[in-house]
Scaffold this active site. Structure first.
Site, PDB file in Angstrom:
ATOM      1  N   ARG A  70      73.260 -14.167 -15.412  1.00 16.61           N
ATOM      2  CA  ARG A  70      73.274 -15.412 -14.651  1.00 16.61           C
ATOM      3  C   ARG A  70      74.716 -15.814 -14.355  1.00 16.61           C
ATOM      4  O   ARG A  70      75.613 -15.524 -15.130  1.00 16.61           O
ATOM      5  CB  ARG A  70      72.587 -16.541 -15.439  1.00 16.61           C
ATOM      6  CG  ARG A  70      71.071 -16.431 -15.459  1.00 16.61           C
ATOM      7  CD  ARG A  70      70.443 -17.600 -16.186  1.00 16.61           C
ATOM      8  NE  ARG A  70      70.716 -17.561 -17.611  1.00 16.61           N
ATOM      9  CZ  ARG A  70      71.607 -18.294 -18.236  1.00 16.61           C
ATOM     10  NH1 ARG A  70      72.320 -19.198 -17.558  1.00 16.61           N
ATOM     11  NH2 ARG A  70      71.812 -18.176 -19.524  1.00 16.61           N
ATOM     12  N   TYR A 198      69.931 -10.238  -9.975  1.00 19.56           N
ATOM     13  CA  TYR A 198      69.699 -10.397 -11.413  1.00 19.56           C
ATOM     14  C   TYR A 198      68.571 -11.408 -11.676  1.00 19.56           C
ATOM     15  O   TYR A 198      68.496 -12.459 -11.036  1.00 19.56           O
ATOM     16  CB  TYR A 198      70.976 -10.831 -12.149  1.00 19.56           C
ATOM     17  CG  TYR A 198      70.656 -11.089 -13.603  1.00 19.56           C
ATOM     18  CD1 TYR A 198      70.433 -10.023 -14.472  1.00 19.56           C
ATOM     19  CD2 TYR A 198      70.473 -12.381 -14.080  1.00 19.56           C
ATOM     20  CE1 TYR A 198      70.047 -10.250 -15.782  1.00 19.56           C
ATOM     21  CE2 TYR A 198      70.097 -12.614 -15.387  1.00 19.56           C
ATOM     22  CZ  TYR A 198      69.885 -11.549 -16.236  1.00 19.56           C
ATOM     23  OH  TYR A 198      69.487 -11.782 -17.520  1.00 19.56           O
ATOM     24  N   GLY A 200      67.622 -13.987 -13.726  1.00 21.27           N
ATOM     25  CA  GLY A 200      67.761 -15.438 -13.749  1.00 21.27           C
ATOM     26  C   GLY A 200      68.241 -16.028 -12.435  1.00 21.27           C
ATOM     27  O   GLY A 200      68.049 -17.212 -12.157  1.00 21.27           O
ATOM     28  N   LYS A 207      64.015 -19.429 -14.218  1.00 18.65           N
ATOM     29  CA  LYS A 207      64.970 -20.494 -14.536  1.00 18.65           C
ATOM     30  C   LYS A 207      65.067 -21.533 -13.407  1.00 18.65           C
ATOM     31  O   LYS A 207      65.165 -22.732 -13.663  1.00 18.65           O
ATOM     32  CB  LYS A 207      66.355 -19.903 -14.798  1.00 18.65           C
ATOM     33  CG  LYS A 207      66.388 -18.845 -15.901  1.00 18.65           C
ATOM     34  CD  LYS A 207      65.869 -19.345 -17.209  1.00 18.65           C
ATOM     35  CE  LYS A 207      66.157 -18.322 -18.319  1.00 18.65           C
ATOM     36  NZ  LYS A 207      65.613 -18.773 -19.603  1.00 18.65           N
ATOM     37  N   HIS A 227      63.453 -25.080 -22.391  1.00 22.50           N
ATOM     38  CA  HIS A 227      63.829 -23.685 -22.653  1.00 22.50           C
ATOM     39  C   HIS A 227      63.395 -23.344 -24.074  1.00 22.50           C
ATOM     40  O   HIS A 227      64.228 -23.231 -24.982  1.00 22.50           O
ATOM     41  CB  HIS A 227      65.360 -23.558 -22.501  1.00 22.50           C
ATOM     42  CG  HIS A 227      65.882 -22.150 -22.486  1.00 22.50           C
ATOM     43  ND1 HIS A 227      67.170 -21.847 -22.826  1.00 22.50           N
ATOM     44  CD2 HIS A 227      65.303 -20.981 -22.170  1.00 22.50           C
ATOM     45  CE1 HIS A 227      67.364 -20.535 -22.711  1.00 22.50           C
ATOM     46  NE2 HIS A 227      66.235 -19.989 -22.322  1.00 22.50           N
ATOM     47  N   SER A 249      70.230 -18.958 -24.745  1.00 22.93           N
ATOM     48  CA  SER A 249      69.970 -17.590 -24.294  1.00 22.93           C
ATOM     49  C   SER A 249      70.515 -16.584 -25.303  1.00 22.93           C
ATOM     50  O   SER A 249      71.628 -16.736 -25.815  1.00 22.93           O
ATOM     51  CB  SER A 249      70.625 -17.352 -22.942  1.00 22.93           C
ATOM     52  OG  SER A 249      70.030 -18.189 -21.987  1.00 22.93           O
ATOM     53  N   CYS A 251      69.592 -16.007 -28.344  1.00 19.74           N
ATOM     54  CA  CYS A 251      69.726 -16.513 -29.712  1.00 19.74           C
ATOM     55  C   CYS A 251      68.427 -16.427 -30.493  1.00 19.74           C
ATOM     56  O   CYS A 251      68.267 -17.092 -31.521  1.00 19.74           O
ATOM     57  CB  CYS A 251      70.241 -17.952 -29.697  1.00 19.74           C
ATOM     58  SG  CYS A 251      71.956 -18.059 -29.158  1.00 19.74           S
ATOM     59  N   GLY A 252      67.469 -15.647 -30.012  1.00 18.48           N
ATOM     60  CA  GLY A 252      66.335 -15.331 -30.875  1.00 18.48           C
ATOM     61  C   GLY A 252      64.971 -15.901 -30.509  1.00 18.48           C
ATOM     62  O   GLY A 252      64.068 -15.854 -31.342  1.00 18.48           O
ATOM     63  N   ASP A 278      60.030 -18.098 -23.754  1.00 15.38           N
ATOM     64  CA  ASP A 278      61.239 -18.587 -23.076  1.00 15.38           C
ATOM     65  C   ASP A 278      61.114 -20.005 -22.520  1.00 15.38           C
ATOM     66  O   ASP A 278      62.075 -20.753 -22.547  1.00 15.38           O
ATOM     67  CB  ASP A 278      61.609 -17.631 -21.944  1.00 15.38           C
ATOM     68  CG  ASP A 278      63.041 -17.807 -21.455  1.00 15.38           C
ATOM     69  OD1 ASP A 278      63.972 -17.742 -22.284  1.00 15.38           O
ATOM     70  OD2 ASP A 278      63.238 -18.050 -20.252  1.00 15.38           O
ATOM     71  N   ALA A 364      71.055  -5.986 -20.959  1.00 16.51           N
ATOM     72  CA  ALA A 364      69.960  -5.173 -20.401  1.00 16.51           C
ATOM     73  C   ALA A 364      68.637  -5.841 -20.762  1.00 16.51           C
ATOM     74  O   ALA A 364      68.507  -6.436 -21.831  1.00 16.51           O
ATOM     75  CB  ALA A 364      70.013  -3.760 -20.970  1.00 16.51           C
ATOM     76  N   ARG A 365      67.663  -5.750 -19.870  1.00 18.42           N
ATOM     77  CA  ARG A 365      66.419  -6.505 -20.055  1.00 18.42           C
ATOM     78  C   ARG A 365      65.193  -5.630 -19.835  1.00 18.42           C
ATOM     79  O   ARG A 365      65.256  -4.612 -19.154  1.00 18.42           O
ATOM     80  CB  ARG A 365      66.377  -7.660 -19.041  1.00 18.42           C
ATOM     81  CG  ARG A 365      67.473  -8.695 -19.233  1.00 18.42           C
ATOM     82  CD  ARG A 365      66.979  -9.887 -19.988  1.00 18.42           C
ATOM     83  NE  ARG A 365      68.080 -10.757 -20.413  1.00 18.42           N
ATOM     84  CZ  ARG A 365      67.873 -11.938 -20.989  1.00 18.42           C
ATOM     85  NH1 ARG A 365      66.659 -12.393 -21.187  1.00 18.42           N
ATOM     86  NH2 ARG A 365      68.888 -12.666 -21.388  1.00 18.42           N
ATOM     87  N   ARG A 396      73.563 -20.255 -32.537  1.00 21.15           N
ATOM     88  CA  ARG A 396      74.420 -19.358 -33.327  1.00 21.15           C
ATOM     89  C   ARG A 396      75.558 -20.161 -33.915  1.00 21.15           C
ATOM     90  O   ARG A 396      76.510 -20.500 -33.213  1.00 21.15           O
ATOM     91  CB  ARG A 396      75.000 -18.267 -32.427  1.00 21.15           C
ATOM     92  CG  ARG A 396      74.044 -17.182 -32.075  1.00 21.15           C
ATOM     93  CD  ARG A 396      74.690 -16.157 -31.169  1.00 21.15           C
ATOM     94  NE  ARG A 396      73.643 -15.271 -30.693  1.00 21.15           N
ATOM     95  CZ  ARG A 396      73.350 -14.086 -31.247  1.00 21.15           C
ATOM     96  NH1 ARG A 396      74.086 -13.619 -32.221  1.00 21.15           N
ATOM     97  NH2 ARG A 396      72.346 -13.383 -30.790  1.00 21.15           N
ATOM     98  N   GLY A 490      61.715 -11.126 -39.294  1.00 20.67           N
ATOM     99  CA  GLY A 490      60.452 -11.415 -39.991  1.00 20.67           C
ATOM    100  C   GLY A 490      60.615 -12.439 -41.101  1.00 20.67           C
ATOM    101  O   GLY A 490      59.719 -13.257 -41.363  1.00 20.67           O
ATOM    102  N   ASP A 491      61.768 -12.428 -41.757  1.00 11.83           N
ATOM    103  CA  ASP A 491      61.982 -13.360 -42.868  1.00 11.83           C
ATOM    104  C   ASP A 491      62.114 -14.814 -42.402  1.00 11.83           C
ATOM    105  O   ASP A 491      62.057 -15.732 -43.225  1.00 11.83           O
ATOM    106  CB  ASP A 491      63.202 -12.930 -43.686  1.00 11.83           C
ATOM    107  CG  ASP A 491      62.892 -11.699 -44.526  1.00 11.83           C
ATOM    108  OD1 ASP A 491      61.907 -11.745 -45.283  1.00 11.83           O
ATOM    109  OD2 ASP A 491      63.608 -10.685 -44.395  1.00 11.83           O
TER     110      ASP A 491
END
Ligand code: GTP
Ligand code: MN
Ligand code: MN
Length: 582
Positions: A70, A198, A200, A207, A227, A249, A251-252, A278, A364-365, A396, A490-491
């Site tokens: 983006r 691209y 986004g 978006k 989001h 974006s 961040c999990g 998302d 990469a997506r 983060r 997983g944790d």
């Protein structure tokens, strides 16, 4: 008044004449159409076929190397009043923006086909869903929109019934970064995007519509476009609670939405159900709770780091009928990225592998239909959505932010969301690893002034409302060597379980100035080798650090004066005073 279809036809005619395309193709979303477009793109080289034995139906797209993320500095919100776009957006006067874009689009599709893509964001029969039409000259965009939205005839029928739709016009143009703009006209429900292929920037349902335009619409209509992932967590008693979580974006979100619980949990009967990874549209129901839908029908996920260890669900769904963008390939023509076993043969630009540069682009997506997700929630097509029990914010944060804490009430939770910070990632062009504030993970996506946005959030706290509890998590604390302190993936289930036990009133908290933290014994650490001091660090509140943080948040909020709701500043001051008293 002309019917929606007449209006749509008129708009398509006007655009076709202006861009001077050779042909107009109305997309019906059928299988035949998808095969035809794919064949054309394989022929032109826009797509490459991946190994059909290991990955049937999978294709690779290589972007222009200047067009891989983006572009926030070229993304504009064009409201009549500059102040309404807020300091959180780049603004351009709508008249000037239209003129600029219309000049770029003039004759831009000569020799090309203009695709008309009617789509529905959300279950086709849901009152929470909204429709749009994207006009594009990119068959790659069409193929992605087909996986990411309910695209084609059913959406067109809904548009005809409903009469209202978002208009999006897109051309890949000449991919010149100097001639690239993504313009939003929220007051006209219109998007114009030029010069990028691209995701986004080009898949306008995502978006551009589902966040920037929808957030603006949501404010007027009394709902929220966020989001956020949506995940259902089923406990051993068979009850499912739904959690919505906003992380910036890369961040999990996709990882948490598809989490596989650690061994002991699965044995005990815990299950995780994926609703969305998302975007989340939430609206107060008659019962006072917030009900949420995932407006999307597929996943456009970050490939690097996705593996059988981190996200086995994603790996399972990527074995067939997926589009890969900017991944590397191995010697057998299978997709490859950092984090997978095996050896890459060609990098994301099709070059031989070279030391010192990643084989797959860090952003990469993959694009894949949600139907292929092994943990897809049976509730995804439910028109009224799912009720949200908890909202989770996170980012983060290598230091300071504890693993998890709970806001004491809605207003505090809104402050926690508004002051979210995170290190930047490869999902947007620019520096990586710089800490920036990203309120509710919406910094790049809120289609209006953040001050008004926070006021809108606060407005949900009213008589009769049964609002979700709000939490903040941080999976990204690091030690002195830069290693993550928390195993993550997983944790993270251990933290979700604690959150749900709070929702069900089963556990108390350690009260601190910043909110409620888990009592160490209430976190289930069974089967996890972690020493007591690490857990202590993860759950500590560094009072000095937090005083600086709260002051920094004050300075950040000042940047949105005079539209910052006084309630938010009062909340901030309350916490500052509690920190001083501690
Ligand atoms: P967008 O799709 O861009 O909005 O991002 P996202 O929030 O969906 O991010 P995603 O789940 O794809 O995660 C991006 C990166 O974060 C990947 O490199 C993951 O490996 C990493 N990641 C995800 N969850 C965790 C976690 O719990 N701990 C750690 N250390 N890394 C994680
Ligand atoms: Mn995202
Ligand atoms: Mn994602």
């Amino acid at each position: 008044m002309p019917s929606a279809l007449a209006e749509l036809n008129q708009w398509v005619d006007d655009v076709a004449r202006h861009v001077r395309c050779d042909r107009v193709h109305w997309c019906d979303g059928s299988e035949d159409e998808a095969r035809l477009l794919e064949a054309r793109m394989l022929e032109s080289g826009e797509l490459l076929r991946l190994n059909p034995e290991s990955h049937p139906g999978c294709v690779l797209h290589r972007s222009d190397p200047d067009d891989v993320a983006r572009v926030e500095h070229l993304t504009f919100v064009c409201t009549r009043e500059e102040a309404d776009a807020g300091p959180n957006n780049h603004w351009m006067d709508p008249v000037a923006a239209h003129a600029k874009m219309d000049a770029l689009f003039a004759g831009a599709m000569q020799g090309r086909t203009l695709y008309v893509v009617p789509y529905c964001m959300g279950p086709i029969d849901s009152p929470l869903a909204r429709c749009g039409v994207e006009l594009t000259d990119s068959p790659y965009v069409v193929a992605n929109m087909r996986l990411m939205t309910r695209m084609g005839s059913a959406a067109l029928a809904r548009i005809e019934r409903e009469g209202r739709f978002v208009r999006g016009l897109h051309s890949t143009g000449e991919l010149d970064p100097e001639r690239r703009f993504i313009m939003h006209f929220p007051e006209e429900l219109t998007i114009k995007s030029y010069g990028s292929g691209y995701g986004g920037n080009a898949l306008l349902g995502k978006k551009c519509h589902a966040l920037r335009i929808a957030s603006h619409q949501a404010r007027q209509e009394g709902w929220l476009a966020e989001h956020m992932l949506i995940v259902g967590v089923e406990n051993p008693r068979g009850q499912t609670h739904y959690i919505a979580a906003a992380f910036p974006s890369a961040c999990g979100k996709t990882n948490l939405a598809m989490l596989i619980p650690p061994d002991g949990y699965a044995r005990d009967g815990w299950k995780v159900w994926t609703v969305g990874d998302d975007i989340c549209w939430m609206s107060p129901g008659e019962d006072g709770r917030l009900w949420a839908i995932n407006p999307e029908a597929g996943y456009f996920g970050v490939a690097p780091g996705t593996s059988g260890r981190t996200n086995p669900n994603a790996m399972a769904m990527l074995q067939r009928d997926a589009i890969f963008t900017n991944v590397a390939v191995d010697a057998d023509g299978r997709p490859w990225w950092e984090g997978l076993d095996g050896e890459p043969a060609l990098d994301w630009q099709g070059r031989p592998i070279a030391e010192g540069r990643p084989a797959a682009h860090p952003n990469a997506r993959f694009t894949v239909s949600a139907r292929q997700c092994p943990t897809l929630s049976p509730q995804v097509e439910e028109p009224r959505g799912v009720p949200i029990s908890a909202i989770v914010f996170g980012g983060r944060r290598p230091s300071l932010m504890p693993l998890v804490f709970e806001a004491r009430d809605w207003a505090h939770g809104v402050l926690v969301g508004a002051s979210m910070g995170s290190e930047t990632t490869a999902a947007a062009a620019g520096d990586v690893g710089v800490m920036r504030r990203d309120p509710m993970a919406m910094k790049p996506f809120c289609g209006y002034h953040f001050g008004d946005y926070w006021a809108h959030w606060l407005s949900f706290d009213r008589p009769g409302a049964k609002l979700p509890r709000i939490f903040h998590v941080n999976w990204f604390r690091r030690d002195a060597d830069g290693d993550f302190l928390w195993p993550g993936f997983g944790d993270n289930m251990r933290v979700l379980e604690w959150i749900l036990r709070r929702v069900d009133g089963e556990v108390g908290v350690v009260e601190t100035p910043i909110g409620g933290l888990p009592r160490v014994d209430d976190l289930d650490m069974h089967g996890l080798a972690m020493d007591a001091s690490t857990l202590e660090t993860l759950l500590a509140v560094d009072l000095d650090g937090w005083r600086r943080e709260i002051d920094d948040i004050g300075e950040y909020l000042d940047g949105f004066a005079p539209r910052v709701p006084p309630r938010l500043e009062a909340e901030r001051r309350r916490i500052r005073e509690a920190l001083d008293a501690a």
